[in-house]
Design a protein around this motif. Sequence first.
Motif, PDB file in Angstrom:
ATOM      1  N   ARG A  65       0.830  -1.205   0.000  1.00  0.00           N
ATOM      2  CA  ARG A  65       0.000   0.000   0.000  1.00  0.00           C
ATOM      3  C   ARG A  65       0.864   1.254   0.000  1.00  0.00           C
ATOM      4  NH1 ARG A  65      -3.296  -1.395   3.798  1.00  0.00           N
ATOM      5  NH2 ARG A  65      -2.131  -0.432   5.490  1.00  0.00           N
ATOM      6  N   SER A  66       1.975   1.248   0.743  1.00  0.00           N
ATOM      7  CA  SER A  66       2.852   2.417   0.786  1.00  0.00           C
ATOM      8  C   SER A  66       3.520   2.674  -0.558  1.00  0.00           C
ATOM      9  CB  SER A  66       3.914   2.246   1.875  1.00  0.00           C
ATOM     10  OG  SER A  66       4.869   1.260   1.523  1.00  0.00           O
ATOM     11  N   LEU A  67       3.642   1.626  -1.381  1.00  0.00           N
ATOM     12  CA  LEU A  67       4.232   1.763  -2.713  1.00  0.00           C
ATOM     13  C   LEU A  67       3.185   2.066  -3.784  1.00  0.00           C
ATOM     14  CD1 LEU A  67       6.773  -1.214  -2.620  1.00  0.00           C
ATOM     15  CD2 LEU A  67       7.328   1.223  -2.603  1.00  0.00           C
ATOM     16  N   GLY A  68       1.921   2.171  -3.377  1.00  0.00           N
ATOM     17  CA  GLY A  68       0.858   2.437  -4.337  1.00  0.00           C
ATOM     18  C   GLY A  68       0.515   1.241  -5.195  1.00  0.00           C
ATOM     19  N   LEU A  69       0.780   0.030  -4.681  1.00  0.00           N
ATOM     20  CA  LEU A  69       0.531  -1.204  -5.424  1.00  0.00           C
ATOM     21  C   LEU A  69      -0.649  -1.956  -4.811  1.00  0.00           C
ATOM     22  CD1 LEU A  69       4.236  -2.417  -5.768  1.00  0.00           C
ATOM     23  CD2 LEU A  69       2.880  -1.165  -7.456  1.00  0.00           C
ATOM     24  N   PRO A  70      -1.229  -2.919  -5.539  1.00  0.00           N
ATOM     25  CA  PRO A  70      -2.299  -3.737  -4.951  1.00  0.00           C
ATOM     26  C   PRO A  70      -1.816  -4.389  -3.662  1.00  0.00           C
ATOM     27  CG  PRO A  70      -2.082  -4.168  -7.304  1.00  0.00           C
ATOM     28  CD  PRO A  70      -0.916  -3.315  -6.930  1.00  0.00           C
ATOM     29  N   TRP A  71      -2.691  -4.478  -2.680  1.00  0.00           N
ATOM     30  CA  TRP A  71      -2.231  -4.980  -1.388  1.00  0.00           C
ATOM     31  C   TRP A  71      -3.192  -5.961  -0.720  1.00  0.00           C
ATOM     32  CZ3 TRP A  71      -5.542  -3.758   2.624  1.00  0.00           C
ATOM     33  CH2 TRP A  71      -6.436  -2.707   2.395  1.00  0.00           C
ATOM     34  N   THR A  72      -4.439  -6.052  -1.194  1.00  0.00           N
ATOM     35  CA  THR A  72      -5.425  -6.871  -0.490  1.00  0.00           C
ATOM     36  C   THR A  72      -5.116  -8.360  -0.567  1.00  0.00           C
ATOM     37  OG1 THR A  72      -6.829  -6.845  -2.462  1.00  0.00           O
ATOM     38  CG2 THR A  72      -7.263  -5.180  -0.776  1.00  0.00           C
ATOM     39  N   THR A  73      -4.386  -8.803  -1.586  1.00  0.00           N
ATOM     40  CA  THR A  73      -4.032 -10.220  -1.717  1.00  0.00           C
ATOM     41  C   THR A  73      -2.519 -10.417  -1.696  1.00  0.00           C
ATOM     42  OG1 THR A  73      -4.099 -10.052  -4.140  1.00  0.00           O
ATOM     43  CG2 THR A  73      -6.120 -10.753  -3.019  1.00  0.00           C
ATOM     44  N   SER A  74      -1.802  -9.479  -1.101  1.00  0.00           N
ATOM     45  CA  SER A  74      -0.340  -9.547  -1.079  1.00  0.00           C
ATOM     46  C   SER A  74       0.145 -10.716  -0.226  1.00  0.00           C
ATOM     47  CB  SER A  74       0.239  -8.234  -0.550  1.00  0.00           C
ATOM     48  OG  SER A  74      -0.298  -7.925   0.723  1.00  0.00           O
ATOM     49  N   GLU A  75       1.350 -11.185  -0.523  1.00  0.00           N
ATOM     50  CA  GLU A  75       1.949 -12.320   0.179  1.00  0.00           C
ATOM     51  C   GLU A  75       3.353 -11.948   0.644  1.00  0.00           C
ATOM     52  OE1 GLU A  75       0.581 -15.143   0.886  1.00  0.00           O
ATOM     53  OE2 GLU A  75      -1.134 -15.354  -0.472  1.00  0.00           O
ATOM     54  N   VAL A  76       3.796 -12.569   1.736  1.00  0.00           N
ATOM     55  CA  VAL A  76       5.147 -12.360   2.249  1.00  0.00           C
ATOM     56  C   VAL A  76       5.870 -13.696   2.295  1.00  0.00           C
ATOM     57  CG1 VAL A  76       4.428 -12.589   4.665  1.00  0.00           C
ATOM     58  CG2 VAL A  76       6.521 -11.351   4.122  1.00  0.00           C
ATOM     59  N   TYR A  77       7.158 -13.694   1.942  1.00  0.00           N
ATOM     60  CA  TYR A  77       7.946 -14.917   1.878  1.00  0.00           C
ATOM     61  C   TYR A  77       9.234 -14.770   2.678  1.00  0.00           C
ATOM     62  CZ  TYR A  77       5.116 -15.076  -2.390  1.00  0.00           C
ATOM     63  OH  TYR A  77       4.091 -15.016  -3.289  1.00  0.00           O
ATOM     64  N   GLY A  78       9.655 -15.852   3.303  1.00  0.00           N
ATOM     65  CA  GLY A  78      10.960 -15.901   3.942  1.00  0.00           C
ATOM     66  C   GLY A  78      11.936 -16.677   3.086  1.00  0.00           C
ATOM     67  N   GLY A  79      13.077 -17.007   3.674  1.00  0.00           N
ATOM     68  CA  GLY A  79      14.037 -17.850   2.981  1.00  0.00           C
ATOM     69  C   GLY A  79      14.762 -17.182   1.839  1.00  0.00           C
ATOM     70  N   ALA A  80      14.739 -15.833   1.782  1.00  0.00           N
ATOM     71  CA  ALA A  80      15.484 -15.092   0.751  1.00  0.00           C
ATOM     72  C   ALA A  80      15.192 -15.636  -0.644  1.00  0.00           C
ATOM     73  CB  ALA A  80      16.982 -15.130   1.041  1.00  0.00           C
ATOM     74  N   VAL A  81      13.902 -15.807  -0.980  1.00  0.00           N
ATOM     75  CA  VAL A  81      13.540 -16.444  -2.244  1.00  0.00           C
ATOM     76  C   VAL A  81      13.951 -15.622  -3.462  1.00  0.00           C
ATOM     77  CG1 VAL A  81      11.648 -17.752  -1.241  1.00  0.00           C
ATOM     78  CG2 VAL A  81      11.200 -15.466  -2.142  1.00  0.00           C
ATOM     79  N   TYR A  82      14.178 -14.334  -3.293  1.00  0.00           N
ATOM     80  CA  TYR A  82      14.647 -13.506  -4.407  1.00  0.00           C
ATOM     81  C   TYR A  82      16.141 -13.204  -4.298  1.00  0.00           C
ATOM     82  CZ  TYR A  82       9.803 -12.686  -5.808  1.00  0.00           C
ATOM     83  OH  TYR A  82       8.502 -12.842  -6.236  1.00  0.00           O
ATOM     84  N   GLY A  83      16.841 -13.899  -3.419  1.00  0.00           N
ATOM     85  CA  GLY A  83      18.276 -13.700  -3.261  1.00  0.00           C
ATOM     86  C   GLY A  83      18.626 -13.103  -1.909  1.00  0.00           C
ATOM     87  N   GLN A  84      19.820 -13.417  -1.428  1.00  0.00           N
ATOM     88  CA  GLN A  84      20.289 -12.928  -0.136  1.00  0.00           C
ATOM     89  C   GLN A  84      21.012 -11.598  -0.286  1.00  0.00           C
ATOM     90  OE1 GLN A  84      22.432 -15.685   2.332  1.00  0.00           O
ATOM     91  NE2 GLN A  84      21.256 -17.447   1.619  1.00  0.00           N
ATOM     92  N   GLY A  85      20.844 -10.752   0.719  1.00  0.00           N
ATOM     93  CA  GLY A  85      21.542  -9.479   0.743  1.00  0.00           C
ATOM     94  C   GLY A  85      22.882  -9.598   1.443  1.00  0.00           C
TER      95      GLY A  85
END
Length: 281
Positions: free
Chosen positions: A150-170
Amino acid sequence: ETLIRLVGGDTESEGRLEVYKFGKWGTVCDDSVTDKLAAVVCRSLGFPWNTSEVYGNAVYGEGSGPIWLDDVICEGSEISIDECQHQEWGTSNCYHRKDVSINCSPKDTVVQLIGGANKYEGWVEVYKFGKWKKLSTYGINRKFASVVCRSLGLPWTTSEVYGGAVYGQGSGPIWLDEVDCVGNETKIQDCIHRGWGSHNCDHSKDVSISCLSPNEVYGGALYGQGSGLIWLDDVKCEGTEARIQDCHHDTWGVHNCDHTEDASINCSPSRGMNIFNSIED
């Protein structure tokens, strides 16, 4: 009178708090400090102080030399840091990793999603103290995802959160851990957390978000327009079919579409079957 300065920030009104005493510059330990210390420091330096913030964990970098003050408790109305309650000068049980920092004119925290196929997904990076850093997944749930999207102005009602660095580790510091959102916050910093730079995580737990619900089909060429033939139109599936050709559809190659209506699909659950091991609603 004790001299003070802010060091290591992008501007002169933010940085690590350093105190000049007995001929040496030293630092202040973050034990017991509150934003009232920030108000005293910023006002004494001639900077705005009504919205000033104090941070622990050496977020602007560790200092060197003596740690002059520990357990500093201010009412907020003091003229200088000397008037605040504190341990004897030079007496502390701290290390420089707990050096206090202050920002007299804090700005809204900036958030971005990086590493995904589009702007709707990726690992979460937060810009704070002049650096982009990631977040740990510990304690985070879908309410956090809704706040970020929501803070990014993107759809948020069906948003999902993932662990395990699925998009890569920092790499480098992790800014936030144990982030607890109600879900109606407008900014990530409004959620409860254990303090900027304070965590017990490594980057294998970096958090990622998708602002579009996974396992859904999207129109409007979300992942970019294709080229060539449009083979199928009016495709209707029950969901149990083994192949797309088993779904009901118009004759192959017959349609009334153009490539601006190309269908896209997000199959992220199959990518991250184990990503909810440490994340619950």
